[in-house]
Design an enzyme around this catalytic site. Structure first.
Site, PDB file in Angstrom:
ATOM      1  CG  PHE A 155      -0.158   0.462   2.547  1.00 11.87           C
ATOM      2  CD1 PHE A 155       0.230   1.611   2.886  1.00 11.87           C
ATOM      3  CD2 PHE A 155      -0.054  -0.597   3.400  1.00 11.87           C
ATOM      4  CE1 PHE A 155       0.557   1.705   3.831  1.00 11.87           C
ATOM      5  CE2 PHE A 155       0.903  -0.320   4.971  1.00 11.87           C
ATOM      6  CZ  PHE A 155       1.112   0.565   4.384  1.00 11.87           C
ATOM      7  CE  LYS A 179      -2.954  -8.262  -5.050  1.00 16.26           C
ATOM      8  NZ  LYS A 179      -3.886  -6.833  -3.859  1.00 16.26           N
ATOM      9  CD  GLU A 182      -5.402  -6.137  -0.403  1.00 14.97           C
ATOM     10  OE1 GLU A 182      -4.910  -5.911  -0.978  1.00 14.97           O
ATOM     11  OE2 GLU A 182      -6.022  -6.663   1.097  1.00 14.97           O
ATOM     12  CB  SER A 232       4.590  -7.480   5.471  1.00  8.82           C
ATOM     13  OG  SER A 232       3.368  -8.539   5.136  1.00  8.82           O
ATOM     14  CB  CYS A 287      10.357  -0.805   2.762  1.00  9.40           C
ATOM     15  SG  CYS A 287      11.145  -0.488   1.384  1.00  9.40           S
ATOM     16  CD  GLU A 387       8.128  -3.404   8.676  1.00 11.17           C
ATOM     17  OE1 GLU A 387       7.954  -4.171   8.242  1.00 11.17           O
ATOM     18  OE2 GLU A 387       8.433  -2.182   7.041  1.00 11.17           O
TER      19      GLU A 387
HETATM   20  P1  NAD Z   1       1.420  -6.796   2.821  1.00 10.40           P
HETATM   21  O1  NAD Z   1       2.305  -7.929   2.634  1.00 10.40           O
HETATM   22  O2  NAD Z   1      -0.238  -6.954   3.997  1.00 10.40           O
HETATM   23  O3  NAD Z   1       0.417  -6.499   1.719  1.00 10.40           O
HETATM   24  C1  NAD Z   1       1.463  -6.535   0.374  1.00 10.40           C
HETATM   25  C2  NAD Z   1       0.305  -7.244  -0.364  1.00 10.40           C
HETATM   26  O4  NAD Z   1       0.064  -8.672  -0.271  1.00 10.40           O
HETATM   27  C3  NAD Z   1      -0.778  -7.000  -0.990  1.00 10.40           C
HETATM   28  O5  NAD Z   1      -1.043  -6.324  -2.242  1.00 10.40           O
HETATM   29  C4  NAD Z   1      -1.955  -8.104  -0.233  1.00 10.40           C
HETATM   30  O6  NAD Z   1      -3.278  -7.897  -1.121  1.00 10.40           O
HETATM   31  C5  NAD Z   1      -1.009  -8.697  -0.389  1.00 10.40           C
HETATM   32  N1  NAD Z   1      -1.311 -10.244   0.936  1.00 10.40           N
HETATM   33  C6  NAD Z   1      -1.739  -9.454   2.672  1.00 10.40           C
HETATM   34  N2  NAD Z   1      -1.518 -10.772   3.284  1.00 10.40           N
HETATM   35  C7  NAD Z   1      -1.659 -11.144   2.251  1.00 10.40           C
HETATM   36  C8  NAD Z   1      -1.585 -13.235   2.265  1.00 10.40           C
HETATM   37  N3  NAD Z   1      -1.527 -13.437   3.639  1.00 10.40           N
HETATM   38  N4  NAD Z   1      -1.556 -13.660   1.421  1.00 10.40           N
HETATM   39  C9  NAD Z   1      -0.954 -13.940   0.299  1.00 10.40           C
HETATM   40  N5  NAD Z   1      -1.137 -12.014  -0.455  1.00 10.40           N
HETATM   41  C10 NAD Z   1      -1.142 -11.637   0.594  1.00 10.40           C
HETATM   42  O7  NAD Z   1       2.566  -5.231   3.161  1.00 10.40           O
HETATM   43  P2  NAD Z   1       1.379  -4.255   2.808  1.00 10.40           P
HETATM   44  O8  NAD Z   1       1.320  -3.491   4.421  1.00 10.40           O
HETATM   45  O9  NAD Z   1       0.817  -3.489   2.067  1.00 10.40           O
HETATM   46  O10 NAD Z   1       2.265  -3.116   2.354  1.00 10.40           O
HETATM   47  C11 NAD Z   1       3.744  -2.595   4.240  1.00 10.40           C
HETATM   48  C12 NAD Z   1       4.701  -4.046   4.447  1.00 10.40           C
HETATM   49  O11 NAD Z   1       5.335  -3.342   2.849  1.00 10.40           O
HETATM   50  C13 NAD Z   1       6.252  -3.173   5.043  1.00 10.40           C
HETATM   51  O12 NAD Z   1       6.165  -4.467   5.270  1.00 10.40           O
HETATM   52  C14 NAD Z   1       6.704  -2.705   4.648  1.00 10.40           C
HETATM   53  O13 NAD Z   1       8.359  -2.753   4.852  1.00 10.40           O
HETATM   54  C15 NAD Z   1       6.804  -3.604   2.793  1.00 10.40           C
HETATM   55  N6  NAD Z   1       7.476  -3.037   1.696  1.00 10.40           N
HETATM   56  C16 NAD Z   1       8.983  -3.155   1.741  1.00 10.40           C
HETATM   57  C17 NAD Z   1       9.469  -2.778   0.161  1.00 10.40           C
HETATM   58  C18 NAD Z   1      10.781  -3.755  -0.208  1.00 10.40           C
HETATM   59  O14 NAD Z   1      11.526  -2.743  -0.997  1.00 10.40           O
HETATM   60  N7  NAD Z   1      11.423  -4.153   1.120  1.00 10.40           N
HETATM   61  C19 NAD Z   1       8.785  -1.721   0.061  1.00 10.40           C
HETATM   62  C20 NAD Z   1       7.766  -1.313   0.083  1.00 10.40           C
HETATM   63  C21 NAD Z   1       7.021  -1.962   1.104  1.00 10.40           C
END
Ligand code: NAD
Length: 500
Positions: A155, A179, A182, A232, A287, A387
């Site tokens: 997000f 994708k 959401e 994450s 991140c 985090e």
């Molecule tokens: P998230 O992991 O909750 O969601 C990321 C994606 O995965 C979304 O599209 C979501 O729909 C999907 N998703 C969520 N839970 C899922 C599950 N159980 N099974 C399958 N798909 C699932 O992450 P977020 O809250 O949207 O973003 C924040 C996180 O992203 C933080 O941990 C941040 O550090 C990380 N991030 C990392 C980088 C990097 O370059 N390493 C960059 C940006 C964000």
């Protein structure tokens, strides 16, 4: 783009906007600054993903047959189109995600920079050839597209992170399925309007809205060849393992806990600016956000008074109001989780020297947390290791650079880190020893520009080839090595070295 509270977002499949035909539900897309509902997003089902995969597979031969230079020219055109709508996209980012307009404009600029970097594909996709690896035999390695590539994104960068992948993938002759998150699906609707206007063959780019069900479908689908994930750490691991098990090429960028080491010889006023931008910009939801300051020796007493007082001055409120410095966090759920983290940190012995728990940004229905600083943190505390993903900065004091490096390297994450110093020898030690994929020197957010690879180490990244830069072509092409000889070409006529 007109937005109404009841607008249900479409998918983009096979060259057209189309409603999800197998949605298992819908979610509100909420404006974090106010709690207002902006639109509804469908949770697409397996048949929607199947449609996108079929379109993307069918488009492969036609898209691959377009010359590399013509594909690059499409990206030049896309760049102009995105530039023309960059203000609108920045406002969309702020509206759906919450970060300030200044931050959102920087994000959109970086998104467009990705397209610029991808236009270099006629150079970056070149192979290698060596004549005469044996007598009259040549060897060459060429690069060819991987096939259908998908990206699953988080997000916190609704504009930029999808473009860490999309332009590079299609530049290399692949077709693509996105994708979006959401929680923030609206900015990519604008980007896809411009992709639509490019007139690419139908199926080259596709967008499927949804959440877990679409992700799991992508990981298992036999019609998808490569998967990029950003999000994450726990989900990154699921994605990496499941996609690899299905035989796909996969890169999974996960969470972070980024340290900023401050040496006693740091230029304090600039260091304070760098730390504040890193810890509290985008309300700590990057991140690459610095979330732990490690002060060395008397850097602590030099740094803390100006850091705390400048952080206290930051204005918290709606990111669309340009007087505000810190916008809301993504949701009320996130706000409550972050407030709990602050309480846990305090309960474990940290000293709350700046407390943002009661900030409401002048809008009680918004999801605000103000800048928060916890001093006297130790590495054993959960808040120093997990985090938080909010505007919460921990401070750990150590006596030496050796000890600072030990603290940084004790983290299970290894995304980004910074050192603030004027000493070349401290910098060199740090660069040599520190376990992280991206390092800043007197820079709070050392996120590499589009022309360099982006990724962390350890639990911040699963895979081998990083995102964008030169690594993008590595990820989005398969190498083919050809060894050849031609019996009729003889051994050469000997005319190469002409007598002078
Ligand atoms: P998230 O992991 O909750 O969601 C990321 C994606 O995965 C979304 O599209 C979501 O729909 C999907 N998703 C969520 N839970 C899922 C599950 N159980 N099974 C399958 N798909 C699932 O992450 P977020 O809250 O949207 O973003 C924040 C996180 O992203 C933080 O941990 C941040 O550090 C990380 N991030 C990392 C980088 C990097 O370059 N390493 C960059 C940006 C964000």
């Amino acid at each position: 783009m007109a937005v109404t509270a009841t607008r249900l977002l479409d998918n983009y499949i096979d060259g057209d906007w189309t409603p999800a035909r197998a949605a298992t539900g819908e979610l509100d897309v909420t404006r974090p600054a106010t709690g207002e509902v902006l639109a509804r997003v469908p949770l697409s089902g397996a048949p929607d993903l199947d449609d996108a995969v079929r379109a993307a597979r069918d488009a492969l031969p036609e898209w691959r047959a377009v010359s590399t230079i013509a594909r690059a020219r499409k990206l030049f055109e896309l760049r102009e189109r995105l530039v023309a709508r960059s203000d609108e996209m920045a406002r969309s980012v702020t509206t759906e995600m919450g970060k300030t307009l200044v931050d959102a404009r920087a994000e959109v600029a970086r998104m467009i920079e990705m397209v610029e970097a991808a236009t270099a594909v006629p150079t970056t996709m070149q192979g290698r050839i060596l004549e005469d690896v044996s007598r009259n035999i040549d060897a060459e390695t060429i690069r060819q597209p991987v096939g259908v590539c998908a990206a699953i994104v988080p997000f916190n960068f609704p504009a930029m992170v999808p473009f860490w992948f999309l332009p590079f993938a299609i530049a290399c002759g692949n077709t693509f399925i996105l994708k979006p998150s959401e929680q923030v699906p609206m900015t990519q609707q604008i980007a896809f309007e411009e992709l639509h206007a490019l007139g690419l063959p139908p199926g080259v780019v596709n967008l499927v809205n949804g959440s877990r069900e679409v992700v799991e479908g992508i990981l298992d689908h036999p019609g998808i060849d490569a998967v990029s994930f950003v999000g994450s750490a726990p989900v990154a691991r699921i994605v990496y393992e499941r996609a690899a098990k299905a035989g796909k090429r996969v890169q999974a960028l996960g969470g972070a806990k980024n340290h900023m080491v401050v040496m006693p010889d740091a230029v304090i006023d600039k260091t304070v600016e760098g730390i504040i931008g890193s810890a509290f910009g985008a309300a700590g939801q990057r991140c690459m956000a610095g979330s732990v300051v490690v002060t060395v020796g008397d850097a602590h007493e030099q740094l803390m008074p100006p850091l705390v007082s400048a952080s206290r001055e930051l204005r918290v409120g709606d990111g669309l109001d340009e007087d505000n410095d810190v916008g809301p966090v993504i949701s009320c759920t996130a706000r409550d989780r972050i407030r709990e983290w602050i309480a846990r940190g305090e309960a474990s012995g940290a000293k709350v020297v700046l407390d943002g728990r009661s900030a409401d940004g002048g809008e009680p229905s918004g999801s605000y947390v103000g800048p928060t600083i916890l001093d006297e943190v130790s590495t054993e505390m959960d808040i120093a290791q997990q985090e938080v993903f909010g505007p919460v900065l921990c401070v750990i004091s150590v006596p030496s650079l050796d000890e600072a490096i030990r603290v940084v390297n004790s983290s299970r994450f290894g995304n980004g880190t910074s050192i603030f110093t004027e000493s070349g020898s401290s910098f060199r030690r740090y660069r040599h020893e520190v376990q992280a994929g991206m390092v800043g020197v007197n820079i709070g957010v050392a996120a590499p520009v589009a022309f360099f690879p982006f990724s962390g180490w350890k639990d911040s990244f699963l895979g081998d080839v990083h995102a964008h830069g030169t690594d993008a072509v590595e990820f989005y092409t398969r190498k083919k090595t050809v060894t050849s000889r031609w019996f009729s070409s003889g051994q050469g006529s000997g005319t190469y070295f002409v007598e002078r």
